[in-house]
Design a protein around this motif. Sequence first.
Motif, PDB file in Angstrom:
ATOM      1  N   ASP A 249       0.813  -1.228   0.000  1.00 47.78           N
ATOM      2  CA  ASP A 249       0.000   0.000   0.000  1.00 47.78           C
ATOM      3  C   ASP A 249       0.844   1.275   0.000  1.00 47.78           C
ATOM      4  N   ALA A 250       2.140   1.112   0.192  1.00 49.59           N
ATOM      5  CA  ALA A 250       2.986   2.300   0.329  1.00 49.59           C
ATOM      6  C   ALA A 250       3.319   2.911  -1.031  1.00 49.59           C
TER       7      ALA A 250
ATOM      8  N   THR C 176       2.201   5.585   4.668  1.00 54.18           N
ATOM      9  CA  THR C 176       1.495   4.663   5.563  1.00 54.18           C
ATOM     10  C   THR C 176       2.105   4.725   6.963  1.00 54.18           C
TER      11      THR C 176
END
Lengths: 252, 98, 315
Positions: A249-250, C176
């Motif tokens: 997801d980064a 994130t």
Amino acid sequence: METKNELYKYCLRLGDDALILGHRLSELCSKAPFLEEDLALTNISLDMIGRAQAFLKYASELSDNFITEDDIAYRRPENEYYNHLITEQPNGDFAHTIVRQFFVSVFEYHFFEALTKSKDKSLAAIASKTVKEVKYHMEHATDWVVRLGDGTEESHRRMQIAIEDLWMYTGEFFEMDYVDDILLSAGIAVDKSLIKEKWMKEIIKPLEEATLILPAYTHMQTGSKKGIHTECLGHILSEMQYLQRAYPDAKW
Amino acid sequence: MKTTNDTQFDLWEVFIQSKPGLPHIHAGNVHASDAKMALQNARDTYTRRGEGTSIWVVPSANIRASNPDDHEMLFDPSNEKMFRHPTFYTMPEGAKNI
Amino acid sequence: MHNEHTDQHFQLRIDTEGHIEPRDYMPEGYRKHLIRQISQHAHSEVIGMQPEGNWITRAPSLRAKQILLAKIQDEGGHGLYLYSAAETLGISREEMIEQLHSGKAKYSNIFNYPALNWADIGAIGWLVDGAAIVNQVSLQRTSYGPYSRAMVRICKEESFHQRQGYEIMAKMMNGTKEQKEMAQDAMNRWWWPALMMFGPHDKDSPHTGDAVKWKIKRESNDTLRQKFIDKTVQQAELIGLKIPDNDIKWNEKTEHYDHGEIDWNEFHRVIKGNGPCNKQRMDHHIKYHNEGAWVREAAAAYKTKKLKKEELVIG
């Protein structure tokens, strides 16, 4: 465009060659025999990774930007990589690094020179830029072939071993499959059968000058066009793709 | 005493021309075993940012330099010769293109 | 040669901001000091390739891979410029490498720390290069011509290094949860070693006296360190990174940031060779230097052969 799928695959092949060999050369950073050569190898590596980016970006455009060039590089499994087997071979000693670069660069020089005449404007443009870079890579490698072949007994011996080890991966350069054939009839791809003779002529000369000989064996390894690789590629990708795969997801 | 032939090669002086028409200017040094290698090393070291259009390399051993102790003898006399400079001369009022 | 007259003349030249060139008279102490400082600087650039090199093959995008590679290549180039500057003082690169391997010559302590996650690449660019630049900008005015010229070129080329590092940090702090943790972790590990890069406090710095008199060193360790802290705190705050020092606070009176005491025990322990990576860094350099010996010998042998052939042709 009827040939879109083939063109996409063609871009992957060209991009993968540049990416994987560029990656291999990047492993050598801070490990060259002397400082100037460290910079030289890094320059070649940078040229190649830049070229990979250009081809993979074009592939991304052909996918209607469905995936980015980084997705293509960092999320693709091993059996969907199409680089020539020689590009993934380990750096070995400096003789192996040079012989690998020599075989590849002489091939690439003639290949990209021909590709500048492609009817596909984007391919032709990348080829025009690449052919200049590769000419330098070829000269750099050729000079070292002569120096090391005709240097000391030890350097001669190491070069001869490197040639024996890598020769079996040179047959792949000239293989043509349906992708090449379809694109060739569309005036887009290069007819690699025409390059073989030039390549052979061009590698023989410095080898003779360097008192080096070609191996007696004729069997050639193959597989990359179908995504079948040597054991080397999996290790390269597990390292290269580590962050993208560990943190999907980064954004980086 | 060295037991091997290992060296870092000869030292070379590198001169780079940044644009056609401009002089070659001293950029620095490289080590290389031969002239071809010196040119390539100079290219890879000193033109990584598009700084060059032409390169000269010269073995450092072939450079002859003036002796700093001769500074006064060599360079002071020319300081006196103001007549070599265009501003030395008085032009008549209103003279153009000269 | 050596007499008071020339020493005085030399110092006069220094005092009037003149440059000293390789063939000029210089006191032996000046030459020695320069050789030590420039070769240490060169070794630092070259050894400094290793911690970042640890991440080249794992750089997470094609862009990041090229930037990192180009940056590390620059460090190699800078090592090369500096070795050349030192060579004008009558020491060969071979001798300098020998001194590095024997432990006689040092390199910057900072490179004895490991690069453990991708944010370390950001932290090295932003903090380590950031600290180095503060020092190097000041060294552009150093009195020895070849050193000063090398520093000018290096500063010009390094201008992107710090920015690329800060960009990585900013991106990760914008990313994130894991990325933010990596960034803060890197910050925590690199902050103090970066401050140590400027060397001991002025009152404890053994070489400063002559170096300042000779204008090799233009500003003191503490002045440079303070400059670095002052400009970096705001950059950290902007992207949400915490400086791992509870005593950091703006001092209205001095118009500088106050900071906590540096752990000089750690500094001396790492200098003495007991940092996390001292042995690894040196082993790496020695290994590849030795592995390259046959290549260098071959090139030298080839040159000799070729010269002989040419002589035969000329007769």
